[in-house]
Design a protein around this motif. Sequence first.
Motif, mmCIF file in Angstrom:
data_model
loop_
_atom_site.group_PDB
_atom_site.id
_atom_site.type_symbol
_atom_site.label_atom_id
_atom_site.label_comp_id
_atom_site.label_asym_id
_atom_site.label_seq_id
_atom_site.Cartn_x
_atom_site.Cartn_y
_atom_site.Cartn_z
ATOM 1 N N LEU A 25 0.859 -1.190 0.000
ATOM 2 C CA LEU A 25 0.000 0.000 0.000
ATOM 3 C C LEU A 25 0.890 1.232 0.000
ATOM 4 C CD1 LEU A 25 -2.430 -1.189 2.825
ATOM 5 C CD2 LEU A 25 -2.649 -1.569 0.367
ATOM 6 N N TRP A 258 -6.286 2.877 7.729
ATOM 7 C CA TRP A 258 -5.089 2.962 6.876
ATOM 8 C C TRP A 258 -3.822 2.756 7.699
ATOM 9 C CZ3 TRP A 258 -7.699 1.921 3.071
ATOM 10 C CH2 TRP A 258 -8.852 2.611 2.706
ATOM 11 N N LEU A 270 2.185 4.693 4.026
ATOM 12 C CA LEU A 270 1.076 5.605 3.732
ATOM 13 C C LEU A 270 1.226 6.864 4.572
ATOM 14 C CD1 LEU A 270 -2.004 3.177 3.908
ATOM 15 C CD2 LEU A 270 -1.053 4.217 1.838
ATOM 16 N N VAL A 272 -1.315 9.761 5.953
ATOM 17 C CA VAL A 272 -2.699 10.237 6.051
ATOM 18 C C VAL A 272 -2.624 11.678 6.529
ATOM 19 C CG1 VAL A 272 -5.017 9.717 6.831
ATOM 20 C CG2 VAL A 272 -3.309 7.895 6.799
ATOM 21 N N ILE A 413 -9.967 -4.456 5.350
ATOM 22 C CA ILE A 413 -8.515 -4.398 5.623
ATOM 23 C C ILE A 413 -7.984 -5.802 5.952
ATOM 24 C CG2 ILE A 413 -6.716 -3.413 7.123
ATOM 25 C CD1 ILE A 413 -8.116 -1.364 5.177
ATOM 26 N N THR A 440 -10.617 4.900 -2.008
ATOM 27 C CA THR A 440 -9.274 5.100 -1.461
ATOM 28 C C THR A 440 -8.544 3.759 -1.355
ATOM 29 O OG1 THR A 440 -10.049 7.031 -0.279
ATOM 30 C CG2 THR A 440 -7.984 6.097 0.480
ATOM 31 N N LEU A 441 -9.268 2.727 -0.956
ATOM 32 C CA LEU A 441 -8.657 1.399 -0.847
ATOM 33 C C LEU A 441 -8.086 0.967 -2.203
ATOM 34 C CD1 LEU A 441 -8.124 -1.231 0.695
ATOM 35 C CD2 LEU A 441 -10.470 -1.939 0.219
#
Length: 446
Positions: A25, A258, A270, A272, A413, A440-441
């Motif tokens: 990711l 996330w 990631l 955020v 998830i 978003t995933l």
Amino acid sequence: MAVVTLQSRENHQDLIVTPSPNLSLQGRIRVPGDKSISHRALMLGAIASGETTIEGLLLGEDPRSTAACFRAMGAEISELNEAKVTVKGIGLGQLQEPQDVLNAGNSGTTLRLMLGLLAASRDRFFTVTGDNSLRSRPMSRVIQPLRQMGAEIWGRNGDTLAPLAVRGQQLKGIHYISPIASAQVKSCLLLAGLSASGKTTVTEPALSRDHSERMLQAFGAKLEVDTRTNSVGIYGQEGELKGQHVIVPGDISSAAFWLVAAAIVPGSELVVENVGVNPTRTGILEALGEMGGDITLENERLVAGEPVADLRARYSKLKGCTISGQIIPRLIDEIPILAVAAIAAQGTTQIRDAAELRVKESDRLAVTAAHLNRMGATVSELPDGLEISGGANLTGAEMDSYTDHRIAMSFAIAALRAKGETTVRRAEAASISYPEFFQTLEQICV
Ligand code: S3P
């Protein structure tokens, strides 16, 4: 890569996730506005005098329920959008008697906080209901103390379940020692206390989120906060609230999906951006930190009275830990996704003192344990928590969201760590708090 698809089925949407073996990711993303702050901005805007403007409002189903209820009671709320929502307040004690039943949908926060205002709206009559889930959630936790203040409320099942009927009264301030740490209970009583005679004080066993206290003060209410005893007092009838400009930060409860996703999928990183990091909400960061997670706070700043940061999360090897006691209210909504993180950890994770999860949008202890076990994990349900054996290899499975948004997203998830295909039925529940979750995933899977 992972293949993420949504399929319509009998008026619902099934989420199907199939991760490839080399999935990671990556990306910089934003999460929608904080749900708790969004509700409060709409409500305080509605009962203040003058205009309130809200930037970054969550456009999920729950705040839409709040907006609909307050429109039905006379507040002028512009069309909901992220850029700017305008609320023309009608003034404290001025909520109009609605012509129809108020519907809080799936939202406990809408129903419980609003009840404090309705109970204090003298000589007006209100009926309030919600969806299947909300109609089975306990309301006595607010009805009982409101009655001590002089409220008149009736409901199903011995006045404990919605639909409820309320005849507004002149309330009197009380000192309520709450048996549970609940921001919904605390906020309901503070809102009732705004127009009660004298002082209304709430003491809780552990500190719950303090967004109501912060926002009430910003709108001009007189509050006394005693952090030593987890008490907050409000003086009623001390003048009007004044409309404000509210900037809603990203919701840490949405960011949590996330953070955990990055922590458990090898090779992931990631960021955020713009996440609210109010200390009454950051239990998830501490718990993941204790598990060996690699999360850093960048660009820390204060936005309209709430601390905000960008959160960088990287994959790391996690270890089990115990999560219990005073931290629980500070991560109450993140327990299902923490349980997913615990599967990827070495050793056992114990979550205790979290019996409240049984009365959320679903029984989150039972559903989380059942779903993880179905995927091949070993999770035991405790009366007030979960015991999770880490290190299991998950296998894709089919499961239901039980219309609970946090269950739908937690298992989307978990699917990223599983071998094969996972189906989450009724996955549209995510739109309660995170309408763009699936886009978003898809975007971050490389
Ligand atoms: C909320 C408080 C919490 C939380 C809910 C939102 C709020 O509930 O679980 O999602 O906005 O006040 P409790 O106060 O009932 O624990």
